[in-house]
Design a protein around this motif. Structure first.
Motif, short mmCIF file in Angstrom:
data_model
loop_
_atom_site.label_atom_id
_atom_site.label_comp_id
_atom_site.label_asym_id
_atom_site.label_seq_id
_atom_site.Cartn_x
_atom_site.Cartn_y
_atom_site.Cartn_z
N GLU A 367 0.82 -1.20 0.00
CA GLU A 367 0.00 0.00 0.00
C GLU A 367 0.86 1.25 0.00
O GLU A 367 0.62 2.20 -0.76
CB GLU A 367 -0.91 -0.01 1.23
N PHE A 368 1.90 1.28 0.83
CA PHE A 368 2.75 2.46 0.91
C PHE A 368 3.62 2.60 -0.33
O PHE A 368 3.91 3.71 -0.76
CB PHE A 368 3.59 2.43 2.18
N PHE A 369 4.05 1.48 -0.91
CA PHE A 369 4.78 1.59 -2.18
C PHE A 369 3.84 1.99 -3.31
O PHE A 369 4.26 2.53 -4.32
CB PHE A 369 5.53 0.30 -2.49
N GLY A 370 2.54 1.70 -3.12
CA GLY A 370 1.56 2.24 -4.06
C GLY A 370 1.52 3.75 -4.00
O GLY A 370 1.43 4.44 -5.02
N LEU A 371 1.59 4.30 -2.78
CA LEU A 371 1.66 5.75 -2.62
C LEU A 371 2.95 6.30 -3.24
O LEU A 371 2.96 7.38 -3.85
CB LEU A 371 1.60 6.13 -1.14
N TRP A 372 4.03 5.56 -3.09
CA TRP A 372 5.32 5.96 -3.69
C TRP A 372 5.19 6.02 -5.21
O TRP A 372 5.62 6.98 -5.86
CB TRP A 372 6.40 4.97 -3.27
N THR A 373 4.57 5.00 -5.79
CA THR A 373 4.38 5.00 -7.24
C THR A 373 3.45 6.13 -7.67
O THR A 373 3.65 6.76 -8.71
CB THR A 373 3.80 3.64 -7.69
N PHE A 374 2.42 6.41 -6.84
CA PHE A 374 1.53 7.54 -7.11
C PHE A 374 2.34 8.82 -7.25
O PHE A 374 2.16 9.60 -8.19
CB PHE A 374 0.51 7.65 -5.97
N ALA A 375 3.25 9.04 -6.31
CA ALA A 375 4.07 10.26 -6.33
C ALA A 375 4.96 10.32 -7.56
O ALA A 375 5.10 11.37 -8.20
CB ALA A 375 4.91 10.34 -5.06
N THR A 376 5.58 9.18 -7.92
CA THR A 376 6.49 9.19 -9.07
C THR A 376 5.72 9.37 -10.37
O THR A 376 6.26 9.94 -11.33
CB THR A 376 7.32 7.90 -9.12
N ARG A 377 4.46 8.90 -10.43
CA ARG A 377 3.66 9.11 -11.64
C ARG A 377 3.26 10.58 -11.77
O ARG A 377 3.22 11.13 -12.87
CB ARG A 377 2.42 8.23 -11.63
N VAL A 378 2.93 11.22 -10.64
CA VAL A 378 2.66 12.66 -10.68
C VAL A 378 3.89 13.39 -11.21
O VAL A 378 3.79 14.27 -12.07
CB VAL A 378 2.30 13.18 -9.27
#
Length: 430
Positions: A367-378
């Motif tokens: 879940e937290f690495f999902g947030l990390w990927t969210f940030a990198t996609r932004v």
């Protein structure tokens, strides 16, 4: 297998598991190197869209749409994977999806713009999903004090994989050109080569990597609604993980600059500095070698220096890269910028992933690495779009655009200052 030191691994983790995990970076790097950077991007603009004025916009728009889809889906997917102990099952699904979509790019010929856009969106979404899922295995494999080292193993192997896929593709291209073939004949074959390398190398991951998590919910329930509820809860509790959130903000800034380097370096080299195609190909090879060295060496150094200091050093290097690239007028000067960029690319990617692993709660890794990927996609949307906007507003001044990219790395440095690794690690373990 002695390359992977057991003193860096958690109890019960076998060397072949780490090798399998690192091989996924090896497997998927060919996609970014060949499809997104070196071969298909230029083919899409020049041959598929036949050099139309809107061709470059269509390419960047397709990538932006894919990043947007990932942003909206990956946090909930990570939550679902954590709750159902399904990281490996989802990784198998996303790997198959990216391999098949990459192979299908071989069907994209001149004029097939819609098909090309659709397949780029699909393949890049599957790629990003898999990248996030495999990163979530890192804290399960490596001891906290060795996360930088183990992360560096993966990134360094990844650049080897990118060079292998690019080398095989370029060897075929040179042979095909010698036979008098056109791009519409040999580029599709490079897509098949890339897909095959991805598929074969990922088998090591799918065979050796273990799923250690245990299901946390009744799998008969409404999984996705539970995932979204958990995700909302995570954001509501963000104050307990303030250092992770500062790191996300930092990553959103500096990864935007990295995205510029990945997607626009070759264009800048040819249009501003005057490189020809063969020189650009050599440049990409050297950049990958430098990135591999940077990822491997900094993986060890950051465990000694401290993750925060190591990432800060690489961001300073990125600022220097942008300034040198903006002011140099010679190919030799640009080679210096490219060499620094290569080292910083591997080390900053490795450092960031290791820091995320340190600050993420062990029970919510995916879940937290999902947030990390969210940030990198932004970041992948912000960086290239800002570069394009500055170029457009200044009448094509790419020197100003690449120089302005340094601002993203400076912002990343400022946002890195509040991160306290000790405090963040203690919060994660609570």
């Amino acid at each position: 297998m002695s390359f992977f030191s057991t003193d860096a691994l958690n109890p019960g983790v076998r060397k072949r598991e780490v090798f399998g995990w690192a091989m996924f970076d090896f497997a998927n790097s060919g996609y970014t190197t060949v499809v997104l950077t070196a071969v298909f991007a230029a083919y899409f603009v020049g041959a598929v869209a036949q050099g139309a004025e809107w061709a470059a916009f269509a390419w960047t728009a397709a990538l932006s749409v894919s990043h947007l889809i990932v942003m909206l889906t990956i946090p909930a997917m990570g939550a679902w994977a954590d709750q159902h102990a399904a990281k490996k099952r989802l990784l198998m699904f996303t790997t198959a999806g990216c391999v098949l979509a990459t192979a299908a790019l071989a069907l994209v010929g001149p004029g097939a713009v819609v098909l090309g856009v659709l397949l780029i969106v699909v393949s890049n979404v599957f790629f990003a999903w898999g990248e996030s899922l495999v990163a979530a295995f890192l804290p399960e494999l490596a001891k906290p004090a060795a996360m930088g080292r183990v992360s560096g193993w993966g990134w360094s192997l990844g650049y080897c994989g990118g060079m292998l896929a690019l080398g095989l593709s370029l060897a075929y291209v040179l042979w095909a050109q010698g036979q008098g073939q056109k791009a519409a004949q040999f580029v599709p074959v490079t897509m098949l080569i890339t897909a095959v390398v991805f598929a074969l190398a990922s088998l090591f991951t799918l065979v050796f990597l273990r799923e250690r998590a245990e299901p946390k919910v009744d799998v008969t329930g409404s999984a996705w609604s539970q995932s979204f509820r958990q995700l909302r809860s995570t954001f509501q509790q963000a104050r307990h993980y303030q250092d992770f959130m500062w790191l996300l903000a930092c990553a959103t800034a500096y990864q935007g600059g990295v995205a510029v380097a990945i997607t626009l370096a070759a264009i800048y080299a040819e249009q501003v500095i005057g490189f020809v195609q063969q020189e650009t190909m050599v440049l990409i090879f050297v950049l990958n070698i430098a990135a591999m060295v940077g990822a491997f060496a900094f993986g060890y150094w950051q465990d000694r220096l401290g993750h925060k200091l190591a990432l800060g050093i690489t961001l300073v290097g990125w600022v220097a890269t942008c300034i040198i690239a903006a002011i140099t007028t010679t190919k030799g000067g640009f080679w210096y910028a490219a060499a620094i960029a290569g080292v910083c690319m591997g080390s900053s990617q490795s450092s960031g992933r290791a820091m995320a692993g340190m600050l993420a709660p062990p029970a919510q890794l995916a879940e937290f690495f999902g947030l990390w990927t969210f940030a990198t996609r932004v970041a992948s949307i912000i960086g290239p779009l800002s570069y394009g906007a500055i170029t457009w507003m200044t009448g094509g001044n790419q020197r100003l655009a690449i120089g302005s990219t340094a601002v993203l790395f400076v912002i990343g440095l400022v946002l890195l200052i509040p991160v306290n690794m000790k405090r963040g690690r203690e919060a994660a373990l609570r």
